[in-house]
Design an enzyme around this catalytic site. Structure first.
Site, PDB file in Angstrom:
ATOM      1  N   THR A  34     -11.793   5.407 -20.820  1.00 45.43           N
ATOM      2  CA  THR A  34     -12.175   5.239 -19.381  1.00 45.43           C
ATOM      3  C   THR A  34     -11.199   4.450 -18.681  1.00 45.43           C
ATOM      4  O   THR A  34     -11.064   4.611 -17.729  1.00 45.43           O
ATOM      5  CB  THR A  34     -13.548   4.593 -19.370  1.00 45.43           C
ATOM      6  OG1 THR A  34     -14.385   5.361 -20.227  1.00 45.43           O
ATOM      7  CG2 THR A  34     -14.209   4.172 -18.204  1.00 45.43           C
ATOM      8  N   LYS A  65       4.735 -13.599   2.147  1.00 48.43           N
ATOM      9  CA  LYS A  65       6.165 -13.762   1.629  1.00 48.43           C
ATOM     10  C   LYS A  65       6.886 -14.268   2.662  1.00 48.43           C
ATOM     11  O   LYS A  65       6.639 -14.111   3.743  1.00 48.43           O
ATOM     12  CB  LYS A  65       6.549 -12.231   1.372  1.00 48.43           C
ATOM     13  CG  LYS A  65       5.730 -11.207   0.426  1.00 48.43           C
ATOM     14  CD  LYS A  65       4.178 -11.089   0.381  1.00 48.43           C
ATOM     15  CE  LYS A  65       3.987  -9.957   1.420  1.00 48.43           C
ATOM     16  NZ  LYS A  65       2.479  -9.693   1.527  1.00 48.43           N
ATOM     17  N   ASP A 114       2.643  -5.466  10.226  1.00 45.80           N
ATOM     18  CA  ASP A 114       3.480  -5.274   8.908  1.00 45.80           C
ATOM     19  C   ASP A 114       3.920  -3.753   8.949  1.00 45.80           C
ATOM     20  O   ASP A 114       5.022  -3.635   8.368  1.00 45.80           O
ATOM     21  CB  ASP A 114       2.517  -5.528   7.643  1.00 45.80           C
ATOM     22  CG  ASP A 114       1.068  -4.774   7.759  1.00 45.80           C
ATOM     23  OD1 ASP A 114       0.556  -4.094   8.713  1.00 45.80           O
ATOM     24  OD2 ASP A 114       0.396  -4.802   6.870  1.00 45.80           O
ATOM     25  N   ARG A 115       3.174  -2.971   9.499  1.00 47.83           N
ATOM     26  CA  ARG A 115       3.369  -1.613   9.229  1.00 47.83           C
ATOM     27  C   ARG A 115       4.929  -1.498  10.135  1.00 47.83           C
ATOM     28  O   ARG A 115       5.971  -0.889   9.908  1.00 47.83           O
ATOM     29  CB  ARG A 115       2.524  -0.607   9.645  1.00 47.83           C
ATOM     30  CG  ARG A 115       1.337  -0.715   8.917  1.00 47.83           C
ATOM     31  CD  ARG A 115       0.346   0.221   9.396  1.00 47.83           C
ATOM     32  NE  ARG A 115       0.494   1.838   9.725  1.00 47.83           N
ATOM     33  CZ  ARG A 115      -0.255   2.668  10.346  1.00 47.83           C
ATOM     34  NH1 ARG A 115      -1.328   2.041  10.906  1.00 47.83           N
ATOM     35  NH2 ARG A 115       0.217   3.757  10.436  1.00 47.83           N
ATOM     36  N   GLY A 166      -0.523  -2.096  13.148  1.00 49.77           N
ATOM     37  CA  GLY A 166      -0.290  -3.555  12.374  1.00 49.77           C
ATOM     38  C   GLY A 166       1.061  -4.084  12.454  1.00 49.77           C
ATOM     39  O   GLY A 166       2.000  -3.352  12.286  1.00 49.77           O
ATOM     40  N   GLY A 193       0.324 -11.187   4.703  1.00 51.18           N
ATOM     41  CA  GLY A 193      -0.114 -10.118   4.323  1.00 51.18           C
ATOM     42  C   GLY A 193      -1.548 -10.424   3.999  1.00 51.18           C
ATOM     43  O   GLY A 193      -1.921 -11.646   4.189  1.00 51.18           O
ATOM     44  N   ASN A 194      -2.474  -9.315   3.647  1.00 49.28           N
ATOM     45  CA  ASN A 194      -3.744  -9.667   3.562  1.00 49.28           C
ATOM     46  C   ASN A 194      -3.977 -10.260   2.348  1.00 49.28           C
ATOM     47  O   ASN A 194      -5.119 -10.906   2.125  1.00 49.28           O
ATOM     48  CB  ASN A 194      -4.408  -8.036   3.174  1.00 49.28           C
ATOM     49  CG  ASN A 194      -4.386  -7.209   4.507  1.00 49.28           C
ATOM     50  OD1 ASN A 194      -5.084  -7.472   5.549  1.00 49.28           O
ATOM     51  ND2 ASN A 194      -3.608  -6.034   4.420  1.00 49.28           N
ATOM     52  N   ASP A 205       5.945 -13.213   6.175  1.00 46.89           N
ATOM     53  CA  ASP A 205       5.307 -12.024   6.293  1.00 46.89           C
ATOM     54  C   ASP A 205       3.840 -12.322   5.772  1.00 46.89           C
ATOM     55  O   ASP A 205       3.604 -12.555   4.552  1.00 46.89           O
ATOM     56  CB  ASP A 205       5.745 -10.833   5.676  1.00 46.89           C
ATOM     57  CG  ASP A 205       4.846  -9.739   5.259  1.00 46.89           C
ATOM     58  OD1 ASP A 205       3.918  -9.700   6.134  1.00 46.89           O
ATOM     59  OD2 ASP A 205       5.012  -8.950   4.255  1.00 46.89           O
TER      60      ASP A 205
END
Length: 260
Positions: free
Chosen positions: A190, A13, A109-110, A107, A8-9, A6
């Site tokens: 913050t 993996k 991956d989706r 995509g 990915g961006n 896989d």
């Protein structure tokens, strides 16, 4: 054994899958900003992946990462890499129809994450959240009440992921830091204000989609989360049922390797 990959961006993996589809020893390596990806993969795969192994992969990154994966496979004498994309329909232990206007635009991956979710968590209604570099929220409904494994992807959403939101605030503002730390109920500094705001923005999208989808179906959707920020986002949800399932994309690729 089949090597599943896989891309990915930000990270690659991988895992090996036995003939019956179980994942063996899932691993990951960053590729974003990394040089000589191919040799790094060779080092990680050598002695673990047998020559001639079948390779099934999906990709949402650039061509340079694809080339690196293919070079590593050639170096180790693996089989030719079979790159798979989203389909109009998958039929196997689960059936899933792709409801995108152009199924190929979805995509990879989706699509494979949804296949993995349908296999692991059969339900009349699923909301699949992949909390990675981008966060995607996808809705799946059963085509018939009697068979939740016969399903249809009806639509989904894409927003910047947790890390991208944090990076954009640090990069595009003059006075805000690169925030670290934990979320809180009422931030009094913050860093906590940024972390809590980003995670609650992610969780808010999931809640909104979950409620909207539930109203469409007149049922309670089951939420499945995956990805590197899944635990952080899940901790901000007040939804039940919701669960984390790691490596959904790889699990979807295992289905493609077995039944397609």
């Amino acid at each position: 054994m089949t090597l599943l990959i896989d891309v990915g961006n930000s990270a690659i993996k991988w895992a090996q899958a036995a003939a019956e589809g179980q994942l063996h020893d899932p691993q990951r390596a960053l590729h974003r900003g990394v040089a000589d990806i191919a040799s790094r993969l060779v080092d990680r795969w050598r002695g673990k992946v047998l020559p001639g192994a079948m390779v099934v992969a999906c990709n949402v990154a650039g061509d340079d990462v694809v080339a690196a994966v293919e070079q590593a496979a050639r170096t180790l004498a693996l089989g030719a890499v079979r790159w798979v994309r989203a389909q109009p329909r998958f039929d196997g232990p689960v059936s899933l129809v792709n409801g995108y206007r152009d199924p190929q635009q979805l995509g990879a991956d989706r699509w494979h994450g949804m296949l993995g979710a349908c296999y692991l968590a059969p339900s009349p209604a699923l909301v699949v959240v992949n909390a990675g570099t981008a966060t995607t929220v996808d809705c799946i409904e059963a085509k018939s009440d009697s068979n939740p494994r016969d399903a249809r992807f009806v639509g989904g959403f894409i927003v910047p992921g947790v890390r991208l939101m944090l990076e954009s605030l640090a990069r595009e503002t003059a006075g805000l830091p690169a925030a670290t730390g934990a979320a809180s109920s009422f931030p009094d500094n913050t860093d906590a204000a940024i972390i809590t705001g980003v995670l609650d923005a992610q969780a808010g999208l999931v809640h909104q989609v979950w409620r909207r989808f539930g109203a469409r179906l007149n049922a309670t959707p089951y939420v499945v989360l995956t990805g590197g920020s899944a635990a952080a986002v899940c901790a901000r949800l007040s939804i039940e049922p919701a669960t984390i399932e790691h490596n959904l994309v790889l699990r979807g690729l295992a289905l493609r390797a077995q039944f397609d």
